[in-house]
Design a protein around this motif. Structure first.
Motif, short mmCIF file in Angstrom:
data_model
loop_
_atom_site.label_atom_id
_atom_site.label_comp_id
_atom_site.label_asym_id
_atom_site.label_seq_id
_atom_site.Cartn_x
_atom_site.Cartn_y
_atom_site.Cartn_z
N ILE A 1 0.83 -1.21 0.00
CA ILE A 1 0.00 0.00 0.00
C ILE A 1 0.86 1.26 0.00
N ASP A 2 1.88 1.29 0.87
CA ASP A 2 2.74 2.47 0.93
C ASP A 2 3.38 2.75 -0.43
N ASP A 3 3.95 1.72 -1.05
CA ASP A 3 4.62 1.89 -2.34
C ASP A 3 3.63 2.23 -3.44
N PHE A 4 2.47 1.60 -3.39
CA PHE A 4 1.43 1.86 -4.39
C PHE A 4 1.04 3.34 -4.41
N CYS A 5 0.88 3.91 -3.23
CA CYS A 5 0.48 5.32 -3.15
C CYS A 5 1.50 6.25 -3.79
N PHE A 6 2.78 6.02 -3.50
CA PHE A 6 3.82 6.86 -4.09
C PHE A 6 3.89 6.69 -5.60
N GLY A 7 3.74 5.46 -6.07
CA GLY A 7 3.79 5.22 -7.51
C GLY A 7 2.62 5.84 -8.24
N LEU A 8 1.40 5.67 -7.71
CA LEU A 8 0.23 6.23 -8.36
C LEU A 8 0.27 7.75 -8.32
N ARG A 9 0.75 8.31 -7.22
CA ARG A 9 0.87 9.77 -7.13
C ARG A 9 1.76 10.28 -8.27
N ASN A 10 2.84 9.58 -8.54
CA ASN A 10 3.73 10.00 -9.62
C ASN A 10 3.03 9.91 -10.97
N GLU A 11 2.26 8.85 -11.19
CA GLU A 11 1.54 8.71 -12.46
C GLU A 11 0.55 9.85 -12.67
N LEU A 12 0.02 10.38 -11.57
CA LEU A 12 -1.01 11.42 -11.66
C LEU A 12 -0.47 12.83 -11.44
N ASP B 1 0.66 15.09 -13.26
CA ASP B 1 0.28 16.13 -14.22
C ASP B 1 -1.22 16.35 -14.25
N THR B 2 -1.94 15.82 -13.26
CA THR B 2 -3.39 16.00 -13.16
C THR B 2 -3.71 16.74 -11.86
N ASN B 3 -4.99 16.99 -11.66
CA ASN B 3 -5.45 17.60 -10.41
C ASN B 3 -5.99 16.55 -9.44
N VAL B 4 -5.58 15.31 -9.61
CA VAL B 4 -5.94 14.22 -8.69
C VAL B 4 -4.72 13.93 -7.82
N THR B 5 -4.90 13.92 -6.51
CA THR B 5 -3.77 13.67 -5.62
C THR B 5 -4.00 12.42 -4.77
N ILE B 6 -2.90 11.76 -4.43
CA ILE B 6 -2.91 10.61 -3.54
C ILE B 6 -2.04 10.94 -2.34
N SER B 7 -2.59 10.78 -1.15
CA SER B 7 -1.83 10.99 0.09
C SER B 7 -1.88 9.70 0.90
N CYS B 8 -0.77 9.37 1.54
CA CYS B 8 -0.69 8.14 2.33
C CYS B 8 -0.50 8.48 3.80
N LEU B 9 -1.42 8.04 4.63
CA LEU B 9 -1.33 8.20 6.08
C LEU B 9 -0.62 6.99 6.65
N MET B 10 0.46 7.23 7.40
CA MET B 10 1.26 6.14 7.95
C MET B 10 1.28 6.22 9.47
N PRO B 11 0.32 5.61 10.13
CA PRO B 11 0.34 5.57 11.60
C PRO B 11 1.24 4.45 12.09
N GLY B 12 1.49 4.47 13.39
CA GLY B 12 2.15 3.36 14.06
C GLY B 12 1.13 2.63 14.90
N VAL B 13 1.54 2.18 16.07
CA VAL B 13 0.64 1.48 16.99
C VAL B 13 -0.42 2.47 17.48
N THR B 14 -1.68 2.17 17.21
CA THR B 14 -2.78 3.10 17.50
C THR B 14 -3.82 2.40 18.37
N ASP B 15 -4.45 3.18 19.24
CA ASP B 15 -5.40 2.64 20.21
C ASP B 15 -6.77 2.43 19.56
N THR B 16 -6.88 1.32 18.82
CA THR B 16 -8.13 0.97 18.13
C THR B 16 -8.45 -0.50 18.43
#
Length: 267
Positions: free
Chosen positions: A162-173, A175-190
């Motif tokens: 998922i992490d790598d996919f987000c960076f790769g797709l962001r690069n493909e896009l 030149d467009t107005n579509v953006t991809i952002s990746c949230l990377m949490p650690g150990v979370t209280d869920t």
């Protein structure tokens, strides 16, 4: 390059919205007065009530398993022909214990939820966004994707994708107005550790888990600013930096101590 925006607007689709980070993201979008479509594999009555109280313009819920084609299609049917302004792809879950001690059906479900379902939704919705040349996507990855995940192997490996996919797709896009952002949490209280059967681990019993509301806020702000990614939490940022310099064999051993059930510890 994406411009900063002040708030979300229009139609927002959020997956994994029944609790945790997903529910907190839904609260933030509701406060911005968005139309919400919330999806999860369990009842969302609590989340639906909360977001209505927080000011959502409208709320629709889809209860379905996004590891399956039926679940994905149920969500796409609810969306219909409406343009999605923001996709917050948060659905995912983990699986503890040693890989070869796990059941294949459980392994496959993690893979299909975290990878197949997430990728499919980004494909279907992202394609429409590119056609309109407008839209933003926030994907919940994890710093676990940078760590060889002994005793949490499948989850970490799916998050590496998922992490790598987000960076790769962001690069493909780029030149467009579509953006991809990746949230990377650690150990979370869920509910993650309960669902992954990892409560009897160092990570599961940690007193320093991140607040899901803070994690969601960090991701939300990254989406508004069009950032490529955000690592939520200072110590997680430190851990992420060290993950790039410490040998993988050592990282795997460190993760083993954190993720191996305490009753199984013999080392």
């Amino acid at each position: 390059m994406a411009k900063d925006i002040d708030k979300l607007h229009g139609l927002v689709v959020i997956t994994g919205a029944s609790s945790g980070i997903g529910q907190e993201l839904a609260k933030l979008a509701a406060k911005d007065g968005c139309d919400l479509i919330l999806a999860a594999d369990r009842d969302m009555g609590e989340t639906e009530a909360i977001v209505k109280q927080h000011g959502a313009a409208s709320v629709a819920t889809v209860m379905g398993d996004l590891a399956t084609r039926d679940g994905i299609m149920a969500l796409m049917t609810e969306i219909g022909d409406r343009p999605v302004d923001f996709l917050l792809a948060n659905a995912g879950h983990g699986l503890g214990h040693a890989f070869l001690d796990q059941e294949w059906k459980d392994i496959a479900h993690v893979i299909h939820t975290n990878i197949t379902g997430t990728t499919a939704l980004i494909y279907y919705i992202g394609k429409r966004m590119r056609e309109r040349d407008a839209g933003r996507i926030l994907v919940t990855g994890s710093i676990a994707g940078h760590l060889p995940g002994a005793y949490q192997l499948v989850y970490n490996s799916t998050k590496a994708y998922i992490d790598d996919f987000c960076f790769g797709l962001r690069n493909e896009l780029k030149d467009t107005n579509v953006t991809i952002s990746c949230l990377m949490p650690g150990v979370t209280d869920t509910q993650f550790f309960d669902r992954a059967n990892m409560e009897d681990t160092g990570a599961g019993q940690s007193d320093s888990k991140s607040d899901p509301a803070k994690v969601a806020k960090d991701g939300y702000e990254a989406l508004l600013e069009g950032d490529a990614h955000v690592v939520s939490g200072f110590m997680n940022k430190v851990q992420d930096v060290f993950a790039n310099v410490i040998p993988d064999t050592m990282l795997a051993e460190m993760h083993r101590k954190m993720a191996k059930p305490k009753k199984e510890h013999a080392d």
